[in-house]
Design a protein around this motif. Structure first.
Motif, short mmCIF file in Angstrom:
data_model
loop_
_atom_site.label_atom_id
_atom_site.label_comp_id
_atom_site.label_asym_id
_atom_site.label_seq_id
_atom_site.Cartn_x
_atom_site.Cartn_y
_atom_site.Cartn_z
N ASP A 350 22.82 50.90 35.22
CA ASP A 350 23.77 50.25 34.31
C ASP A 350 23.75 48.76 34.63
OD1 ASP A 350 25.89 49.30 32.83
OD2 ASP A 350 27.17 51.05 33.20
N ALA A 351 23.10 47.95 33.76
CA ALA A 351 22.96 46.52 34.01
C ALA A 351 24.31 45.83 34.05
CB ALA A 351 22.08 45.89 32.94
N ALA A 352 25.20 46.20 33.13
CA ALA A 352 26.52 45.56 33.08
C ALA A 352 27.30 45.86 34.36
CB ALA A 352 27.28 46.04 31.86
N ALA A 353 27.24 47.12 34.81
CA ALA A 353 27.95 47.48 36.04
C ALA A 353 27.37 46.74 37.24
CB ALA A 353 27.88 48.99 36.25
N GLN A 354 26.04 46.58 37.26
CA GLN A 354 25.42 45.87 38.36
C GLN A 354 25.83 44.39 38.36
OE1 GLN A 354 23.55 47.30 40.81
NE2 GLN A 354 23.74 45.29 41.79
N GLU A 355 25.92 43.80 37.13
CA GLU A 355 26.33 42.40 37.03
C GLU A 355 27.76 42.22 37.54
OE1 GLU A 355 26.83 38.90 33.61
OE2 GLU A 355 25.98 40.86 33.11
N ARG A 356 28.64 43.15 37.17
CA ARG A 356 30.02 43.08 37.64
C ARG A 356 30.08 43.20 39.16
NH1 ARG A 356 30.93 46.31 33.03
NH2 ARG A 356 30.94 48.20 34.34
N ALA A 357 29.26 44.10 39.68
CA ALA A 357 29.25 44.28 41.13
C ALA A 357 28.77 43.02 41.85
CB ALA A 357 28.37 45.48 41.49
N ASP A 358 27.72 42.38 41.29
CA ASP A 358 27.22 41.14 41.89
C ASP A 358 28.26 40.04 41.83
OD1 ASP A 358 24.86 42.44 42.38
OD2 ASP A 358 23.82 41.63 40.61
N ARG A 359 28.98 39.94 40.68
CA ARG A 359 29.99 38.90 40.53
C ARG A 359 31.13 39.09 41.53
NH1 ARG A 359 30.12 39.12 35.56
NH2 ARG A 359 31.86 40.59 35.22
N ALA A 361 30.88 40.57 44.32
CA ALA A 361 30.34 40.28 45.66
C ALA A 361 30.36 38.77 45.92
CB ALA A 361 28.94 40.84 45.79
N TRP A 362 30.00 37.96 44.89
CA TRP A 362 30.04 36.50 45.03
C TRP A 362 31.45 36.01 45.27
CZ3 TRP A 362 32.30 32.52 42.25
CH2 TRP A 362 31.86 31.22 42.58
N PHE A 363 32.40 36.53 44.48
CA PHE A 363 33.81 36.18 44.68
C PHE A 363 34.26 36.52 46.09
CE2 PHE A 363 34.67 36.59 39.88
CZ PHE A 363 34.48 35.22 39.70
N GLY A 364 33.78 37.61 46.57
CA GLY A 364 34.18 38.01 47.91
C GLY A 364 33.66 37.04 48.96
N ARG A 365 32.41 36.59 48.82
CA ARG A 365 31.86 35.63 49.78
C ARG A 365 32.61 34.30 49.73
NH1 ARG A 365 27.01 38.03 47.95
NH2 ARG A 365 26.69 36.34 46.45
N VAL A 366 32.89 33.82 48.49
CA VAL A 366 33.64 32.57 48.34
C VAL A 366 35.02 32.68 48.98
CG1 VAL A 366 34.70 30.99 46.67
CG2 VAL A 366 32.37 31.84 46.29
#
Length: 428
Positions: A350-359, A361-366
């Motif tokens: 699921d590309a959309a689910a993967q994109e949400r997961a990546d986003r 993850a980025w928010f988490g690092r920030v």
């Protein structure tokens, strides 16, 4: 020792007929004066729950089976059917010692204790009760003293064989043998075979003569084919010191400091394989009551397969483990081959689910870095706040250094200071 035995259709018919022809027994009576050579005293009523009941927890299995409709023969010193917890649970049985049908008489409490572990009913104010309280006890009296113990009277092999056959003919579904012989006898072996061929579950004590050096004496009938040999463990699950060790031990049960009934009334504390054996016999009765169509061989298989693990192994006198009534009744066995389960379906990408997961993850690092920066800043502020009050107490003031003089400017030299010595203080 449990091994497979063939079962004929004629044997099944005989067992059914003999069970159907048995009539209810009249009320049991105590032994007449002079009937017992050296009767034991009744015990005091036990109000606490014995450890073996807390361990085995028979109440869990009673919604599925209470032993109703199952006849358990107790070949022992008799069973006092007048005990308050056994009234109505004991038939007249048989007494081959005197050739009478009065097996419901006990002089030494051994047989009463064994029978009570199986079928004693609950009573208010009494902590002890049996594991299969609705089972029927068929008492077969073969001794006037405690049998199976080192200092006890050894039962005659002929009487013992007669008792086994009588129990089968009286319609017993399970036979409890807390009596031990230490020599083979063809009559006893034939009687055991007679019971096995008629689909009776035989449960026997493995004896209490364990030796620290050398092999233990072979106990019979526990060592005969088709008989379940029972050892004893204490409250820690450890084999009691006198419980024998050998290939005839199939299973173990609580037998160290267990509570059971005495003749006439009351209770006492007992120890030995004689009292572990009825724990297994009661469990066999629970199984046969829940599933009457199971053969004796299938009941035995269920008992051994559902035993709980123990700290030792079969070579150390533990057999398959400790009997577990609840598992024995509720768990089902099968001889069918294992059924392979279908493989799990593949998860679609699921590309959309993967994109949400990546986003996220980025928010988490920030957020992590921002949190670290804020923590450092807070630590600095806290340190400054701690140092400023200390500086004020020492009259420290922040100042700026003065500028250096311009090049070529004259610097006033310090004036010299002279001291004039008074003339009056001069010397010639």
């Amino acid at each position: 020792m449990v091994r497979d035995r063939p079962l004929t259709a004629l044997a099944l018919v005989a067992a059914v007929l003999t069970g159907a022809l048995v009539t209810p027994a009249p009320p049991a009576v105590h032994a007449a004066p002079g009937y017992c050579q050296s009767p034991s005293d009744p015990g005091e009523v036990n109000t606490e729950t014995p450890w073996h009941q807390r361990w085995l927890a028979p109440q869990r299995v009673w919604p599925f089976s209470t032993g109703a409709g199952v006849r358990v023969a107790v070949i022992d010193s008799g069973t006092d059917g007048s005990h308050p917890q056994l009234t109505g649970r004991v038939t007249t049985g048989f007494d081959p010692l005197h050739g009478t049908f009065r097996g419901d008489v006990d002089c030494v409490s051994h047989g009463t204790a064994v029978a009570s572990i199986i079928a004693a009913r609950q009573r208010n104010g009494v902590g002890f009760h049996g594991l299969a309280p609705d089972a029927t006890i068929v008492p077969i009296r073969v001794s006037e003293r405690i049998a199976g113990e080192v200092d006890g009277e050894e039962v005659s092999a002929t009487v013992f064989a007669q008792a086994i056959r009588q129990a089968v003919d009286d319609g017993a579904d399970v036979i409890n043998l807390s009596v031990t012989l230490y020599r083979q006898d063809p009559e006893v072996e034939a009687a055991v075979r007679y019971a096995v061929e008629r689909d009776v579950v035989l449960v026997a004590a493995v004896g209490n003569q364990h030796r620290e050096e050398g092999p233990d004496p072979v106990p019979y009938p526990a060592a005969y084919d088709g008989v379940i040999g029972v050892g004893a463990v204490d409250a820690t699950g450890t084999r009691i010191a006198k419980s024998q060790v050998g290939p005839y031990v199939d299973i173990v049960a609580p037998g160290g400091a267990v509570v059971a009934a005495t003749h006439v009334s009351g209770h006492a504390v007992y120890e030995g394989t004689s009292f572990a054996t009825p724990m297994v016999s009661a469990t066999a009765a629970l199984i046969r009551s829940a599933e009457p169509r199971l053969s004796a061989k299938e009941v035995t298989r269920r008992l051994l397969a559902t035993a709980d693990p123990v700290p030792g192994n079969a070579d150390q006198g533990y057999g398959r483990g400790v009997v577990n009534p609840y598992r024995a009744v509720t768990e089902r066995l099968t001889s069918a081959a294992p059924v392979a389960q279908p493989p799990l379906p593949e998860v679609r990408y699921d590309a959309a689910a993967q994109e949400r997961a990546d986003r996220w993850a980025w928010f988490g690092r920030v957020a992590l870095w921002i949190g670290l920066a804020l923590a450092v800043l807070a630590a600095g502020v806290a340190a400054l706040a701690a140092l400023l009050p200390r500086g004020r107490r020492t009259r420290w003031r922040p100042t700026r250094p003065s500028a250096p003089p311009p090049a070529g400017s004259e610097i006033d030299e310090p004036e010299e200071i002279f001291f004039q010595v008074p003339t009056s203080m001069t010397r010639d």
